[in-house]
Design a protein around this motif. Structure first.
Motif, PDB file in Angstrom:
ATOM      1  N   TRP A  45       0.809  -1.212   0.000  1.00 38.88           N
ATOM      2  CA  TRP A  45       0.000   0.000   0.000  1.00 38.88           C
ATOM      3  C   TRP A  45       0.845   1.265   0.000  1.00 38.88           C
ATOM      4  O   TRP A  45       0.470   2.270  -0.593  1.00 38.88           O
ATOM      5  CB  TRP A  45      -0.971   0.017   1.184  1.00 38.88           C
ATOM      6  N   THR A  46       2.002   1.240   0.627  1.00 41.29           N
ATOM      7  CA  THR A  46       2.875   2.415   0.640  1.00 41.29           C
ATOM      8  C   THR A  46       3.187   2.869  -0.783  1.00 41.29           C
ATOM      9  O   THR A  46       3.136   4.060  -1.085  1.00 41.29           O
ATOM     10  CB  THR A  46       4.187   2.106   1.390  1.00 41.29           C
ATOM     11  N   VAL A  49       1.427   1.917  -3.623  1.00 40.86           N
ATOM     12  CA  VAL A  49       0.182   2.184  -4.342  1.00 40.86           C
ATOM     13  C   VAL A  49      -0.425   3.519  -3.915  1.00 40.86           C
ATOM     14  O   VAL A  49      -0.950   4.262  -4.741  1.00 40.86           O
ATOM     15  CB  VAL A  49      -0.816   1.026  -4.142  1.00 40.86           C
ATOM     16  N   SER A  50      -0.350   3.837  -2.641  1.00 35.16           N
ATOM     17  CA  SER A  50      -0.975   5.067  -2.148  1.00 35.16           C
ATOM     18  C   SER A  50      -0.296   6.334  -2.685  1.00 35.16           C
ATOM     19  O   SER A  50      -0.847   7.421  -2.551  1.00 35.16           O
ATOM     20  CB  SER A  50      -0.986   5.087  -0.621  1.00 35.16           C
ATOM     21  N   GLU A  51       0.853   6.199  -3.306  1.00 36.71           N
ATOM     22  CA  GLU A  51       1.504   7.360  -3.915  1.00 36.71           C
ATOM     23  C   GLU A  51       0.755   7.844  -5.156  1.00 36.71           C
ATOM     24  O   GLU A  51       0.903   8.994  -5.544  1.00 36.71           O
ATOM     25  CB  GLU A  51       2.947   7.025  -4.283  1.00 36.71           C
ATOM     26  N   LEU A  58      -2.711   6.317  -5.921  1.00 37.47           N
ATOM     27  CA  LEU A  58      -4.128   5.986  -5.817  1.00 37.47           C
ATOM     28  C   LEU A  58      -4.677   6.572  -4.525  1.00 37.47           C
ATOM     29  O   LEU A  58      -4.547   5.997  -3.449  1.00 37.47           O
ATOM     30  CB  LEU A  58      -4.329   4.466  -5.843  1.00 37.47           C
ATOM     31  N   TYR A  59      -5.252   7.769  -4.653  1.00 36.81           N
ATOM     32  CA  TYR A  59      -5.770   8.498  -3.501  1.00 36.81           C
ATOM     33  C   TYR A  59      -6.785   9.517  -3.995  1.00 36.81           C
ATOM     34  O   TYR A  59      -6.823   9.851  -5.188  1.00 36.81           O
ATOM     35  CB  TYR A  59      -4.639   9.226  -2.757  1.00 36.81           C
ATOM     36  N   TYR A  60      -7.604   9.999  -3.095  1.00 38.59           N
ATOM     37  CA  TYR A  60      -8.517  11.091  -3.427  1.00 38.59           C
ATOM     38  C   TYR A  60      -7.742  12.398  -3.318  1.00 38.59           C
ATOM     39  O   TYR A  60      -7.157  12.690  -2.265  1.00 38.59           O
ATOM     40  CB  TYR A  60      -9.713  11.103  -2.467  1.00 38.59           C
ATOM     41  N   GLU A  68      -2.512  17.943  -5.929  1.00 39.31           N
ATOM     42  CA  GLU A  68      -2.794  16.504  -5.986  1.00 39.31           C
ATOM     43  C   GLU A  68      -3.715  16.177  -7.155  1.00 39.31           C
ATOM     44  O   GLU A  68      -3.560  15.145  -7.815  1.00 39.31           O
ATOM     45  CB  GLU A  68      -3.428  16.029  -4.678  1.00 39.31           C
ATOM     46  N   SER A  71      -2.850  13.707 -10.239  1.00 40.52           N
ATOM     47  CA  SER A  71      -3.739  12.607 -10.593  1.00 40.52           C
ATOM     48  C   SER A  71      -4.153  12.659 -12.063  1.00 40.52           C
ATOM     49  O   SER A  71      -4.199  11.633 -12.744  1.00 40.52           O
ATOM     50  CB  SER A  71      -4.992  12.630  -9.714  1.00 40.52           C
TER      51      SER A  71
END
Length: 76
Positions: free
Chosen positions: A13-14, A16-18, A20-22, A28, A32
């Motif tokens: 997740w560390t 992926v969260s770079e 995949l986030y709102y 940001e 995206s």
């Protein structure tokens, strides 16, 4: 206690969260949008591409941000 699937996913997740986030701000959001553009270039219309679902999810997150934060242009 977390399900075994989540326990297996947690170390990844560390990374992926770079991407995949709102998005919570303009920077940001722009990051995206750029990532989505890159994914569109790579995936195209191939629904079987390994990253097709990522492209779809990122698109939905961007759409939600736009619905909440980007004013629509209205014609006069």
């Amino acid at each position: 206690m977390l399900d075994t699937k989540f326990q297996k996913a947690a170390p990844h997740w560390t990374v992926v969260s770079e991407f995949l986030y709102y998005p919570h701000n303009e920077a940001e959001y722009q990051k995206s949008v750029q990532l989505l553009d890159d994914l569109i270039d790579a995936v195209g219309e191939d629904e079987n591409h390994p990253l097709a679902s990522l492209m779809e999810i990122l698109g939905l997150l961007i759409e939600k941000y736009e619905d909440e934060h980007v004013q629509e242009i209205t014609e006069i």
